[in-house]
Design an enzyme around this catalytic site. Sequence first.
Site, PDB file in Angstrom:
ATOM      1  N   THR A 124       9.981  94.157  17.123  1.00  0.00           N
ATOM      2  CA  THR A 124       9.346  94.343  15.961  1.00  0.00           C
ATOM      3  C   THR A 124       7.686  93.715  16.189  1.00  0.00           C
ATOM      4  O   THR A 124       7.617  92.767  16.759  1.00  0.00           O
ATOM      5  CB  THR A 124       9.966  94.089  14.533  1.00  0.00           C
ATOM      6  OG1 THR A 124       9.172  94.467  13.500  1.00  0.00           O
ATOM      7  CG2 THR A 124       9.926  92.390  14.663  1.00  0.00           C
TER       8      THR A 124
ATOM      9  N   THR B  65      17.412  94.912  10.000  1.00  0.00           N
ATOM     10  CA  THR B  65      16.120  95.341   9.945  1.00  0.00           C
ATOM     11  C   THR B  65      16.040  95.338   8.424  1.00  0.00           C
ATOM     12  O   THR B  65      16.889  95.083   7.548  1.00  0.00           O
ATOM     13  CB  THR B  65      16.096  96.956  10.357  1.00  0.00           C
ATOM     14  OG1 THR B  65      14.660  97.044  10.130  1.00  0.00           O
ATOM     15  CG2 THR B  65      16.710  97.808   9.545  1.00  0.00           C
ATOM     16  N   GLY B  66      14.460  95.299   8.079  1.00  0.00           N
ATOM     17  CA  GLY B  66      14.083  95.212   6.868  1.00  0.00           C
ATOM     18  C   GLY B  66      13.550  93.976   6.516  1.00  0.00           C
ATOM     19  O   GLY B  66      12.762  93.233   7.354  1.00  0.00           O
TER      20      GLY B  66
ATOM     21  N   ARG C  50       3.091  84.429  10.302  1.00  0.00           N
ATOM     22  CA  ARG C  50       4.504  84.620   9.548  1.00  0.00           C
ATOM     23  C   ARG C  50       5.402  85.183  11.021  1.00  0.00           C
ATOM     24  O   ARG C  50       5.138  86.085  11.569  1.00  0.00           O
ATOM     25  CB  ARG C  50       4.333  85.858   8.589  1.00  0.00           C
ATOM     26  CG  ARG C  50       5.950  86.053   7.832  1.00  0.00           C
ATOM     27  CD  ARG C  50       6.405  87.451   8.690  1.00  0.00           C
ATOM     28  NE  ARG C  50       7.512  87.862   7.633  1.00  0.00           N
ATOM     29  CZ  ARG C  50       8.374  88.775   8.255  1.00  0.00           C
ATOM     30  NH1 ARG C  50       7.877  89.283   9.502  1.00  0.00           N
ATOM     31  NH2 ARG C  50       9.471  89.049   7.694  1.00  0.00           N
ATOM     32  N   VAL C  51       6.829  84.642  10.689  1.00  0.00           N
ATOM     33  CA  VAL C  51       7.710  85.104  11.702  1.00  0.00           C
ATOM     34  C   VAL C  51       8.998  85.396  10.790  1.00  0.00           C
ATOM     35  O   VAL C  51       9.209  85.041   9.759  1.00  0.00           O
ATOM     36  CB  VAL C  51       7.990  83.770  12.428  1.00  0.00           C
ATOM     37  CG1 VAL C  51       9.323  84.207  13.453  1.00  0.00           C
ATOM     38  CG2 VAL C  51       7.054  83.598  13.476  1.00  0.00           C
ATOM     39  N   GLY C  52       9.397  86.726  11.181  1.00  0.00           N
ATOM     40  CA  GLY C  52      10.575  87.408  10.581  1.00  0.00           C
ATOM     41  C   GLY C  52      12.115  86.893  11.092  1.00  0.00           C
ATOM     42  O   GLY C  52      11.938  86.001  11.817  1.00  0.00           O
ATOM     43  N   ASP C  53      13.029  87.825  10.839  1.00  0.00           N
ATOM     44  CA  ASP C  53      14.288  87.455  11.465  1.00  0.00           C
ATOM     45  C   ASP C  53      14.473  87.976  13.054  1.00  0.00           C
ATOM     46  O   ASP C  53      15.349  87.400  13.614  1.00  0.00           O
ATOM     47  CB  ASP C  53      15.538  88.052  10.430  1.00  0.00           C
ATOM     48  CG  ASP C  53      15.079  89.787  10.350  1.00  0.00           C
ATOM     49  OD1 ASP C  53      13.962  89.942  10.221  1.00  0.00           O
ATOM     50  OD2 ASP C  53      15.936  90.473  10.569  1.00  0.00           O
TER      51      ASP C  53
ATOM     52  N   GLY D  93      12.861  90.578   6.718  1.00  0.00           N
ATOM     53  CA  GLY D  93      13.176  89.413   7.306  1.00  0.00           C
ATOM     54  C   GLY D  93      13.757  88.011   6.717  1.00  0.00           C
ATOM     55  O   GLY D  93      14.489  87.508   6.958  1.00  0.00           O
TER      56      GLY D  93
ATOM     57  N   SER E 174       5.570 100.012  13.612  1.00  0.00           N
ATOM     58  CA  SER E 174       6.296  98.829  13.356  1.00  0.00           C
ATOM     59  C   SER E 174       7.046  98.032  14.494  1.00  0.00           C
ATOM     60  O   SER E 174       7.896  97.088  14.350  1.00  0.00           O
ATOM     61  CB  SER E 174       7.374  98.845  12.190  1.00  0.00           C
ATOM     62  OG  SER E 174       8.514  99.507  12.542  1.00  0.00           O
TER      63      SER E 174
ATOM     64  N   THR F  27      11.031  99.447  13.780  1.00  0.00           N
ATOM     65  CA  THR F  27      11.435  98.296  14.203  1.00  0.00           C
ATOM     66  C   THR F  27      12.938  98.706  14.940  1.00  0.00           C
ATOM     67  O   THR F  27      13.729  99.252  14.307  1.00  0.00           O
ATOM     68  CB  THR F  27      11.781  97.326  13.002  1.00  0.00           C
ATOM     69  OG1 THR F  27      10.576  96.692  12.827  1.00  0.00           O
ATOM     70  CG2 THR F  27      12.382  96.102  13.980  1.00  0.00           C
TER      71      THR F  27
HETATM   72  C1  SD4 Z   1      10.626  91.315   9.830  1.00  0.00           C
HETATM   73  N1  SD4 Z   1      12.798  92.542   9.930  1.00  0.00           N
HETATM   74  O1  SD4 Z   1       9.840  90.992  10.552  1.00  0.00           O
HETATM   75  C2  SD4 Z   1      11.469  92.529  10.403  1.00  0.00           C
HETATM   76  C3  SD4 Z   1      10.977  93.895   9.848  1.00  0.00           C
HETATM   77  C4  SD4 Z   1      11.715  95.077   9.969  1.00  0.00           C
HETATM   78  O2  SD4 Z   1      11.866  97.429   9.989  1.00  0.00           O
HETATM   79  O3  SD4 Z   1      12.666  95.336  10.468  1.00  0.00           O
HETATM   80  N2  SD4 Z   1      10.955  96.292   9.934  1.00  0.00           N
HETATM   81  O4  SD4 Z   1      11.133  91.020   8.773  1.00  0.00           O
END
Ligand code: SD4
Length: 323
Positions: A199, A232-233, A209-212, A235, A79, A181
């Site tokens: 990440t 993490t997690g 797609r874009v996360g946090d 986003g 990841s 990540t």
């Molecule tokens: C996301 N927060 O792209 C990231 C993914 C992540 O462990 O943290 N994975 O949403």
Amino acid sequence: MDRRSFIKSTGVASLGMGLNINKTFSASKQRPSNPIVVATWDVKNATKKAWEILNSQGSSLDAIEEGCKVEEANKDGQSVGIGGLPDREGDVTLDACIMDYKGNCGSVVYLKNVKHAISVARMVMEKTPHVMIAGDGAKKFALAMGFKEENLLTEKSKKDWIKWKENEKYQPIINIENHDTIGMLAIDKNNNISGGCTTSGLAYKMQGRVGDSPIIGAGLFIDNEIGGAVATGLGEEVIKTVGSFFVVELMRQGYSPKDACKFAIERIVKKPESNYKNFQVGYIAVNKNGETGSYSIQKGFSMTQYDIRGNKTLDSPYYNKMG
Ligand code: SD4
């Protein structure tokens, strides 16, 4: 050693519970006796690298970059960086950001074919007048800065993607156990705090797609007077609550790092009709005193901490006790 004895608590933490709304963090003038680095999940090789830099008078910014690079270069980590799981179309795209003790920051979004996204983010911060650069522009910028172009889709990740395609479940799969990540926070011997986050995002995400993780305030925030936080997690849930900024602002009000992370997690789970049982979010935080803490929604999150006492991965306290 359990977390409670490992992480020293102070009176400041309990005093702050909801009371000191406008109070500047009262211990901010105290210096930690040692440098410290913390990171999301079990990433001892990364914290070891960061610690070596911190312990030889290096800056927290250098420690963050070099520490994060360890995971980006690890082909087995699925990841982050090379070996990261791709989006639905089979493209590996990276998101990263970095923030220093002066409040400067840089970020790359949807970066392809360059594994050290954290270093590109640092270059954005140091060599451009901008904070975020995305997509083709990010790659062009990276190559102009001398980064090497390479295929980030390893045979293993390609195989997993092909297998996933057999069913093509539309929902991203939230694997709460094996993330790597990496979000990292460090305080150097000059008592300066920096942080970074890198990440490949959610496995099999929609293209674009874009996360946090590359969003300052969501995936990462540093305030050198107060502390830092990183997420993490899932986003999307972090972005909706501007999570890392929120954690730092809670520490400004006097919350301990752990309580600040817990409060920010509760902000997510207590939303009307929250389906929090189906996803994971975890925060880690450090304050100016070098106190650290973490909190997550589900069991299985961990934080790795390297300080004078050694390099340890600690299970995180969590909200969902029902499983
Ligand atoms: C996301 N927060 O792209 C990231 C993914 C992540 O462990 O943290 N994975 O949403």
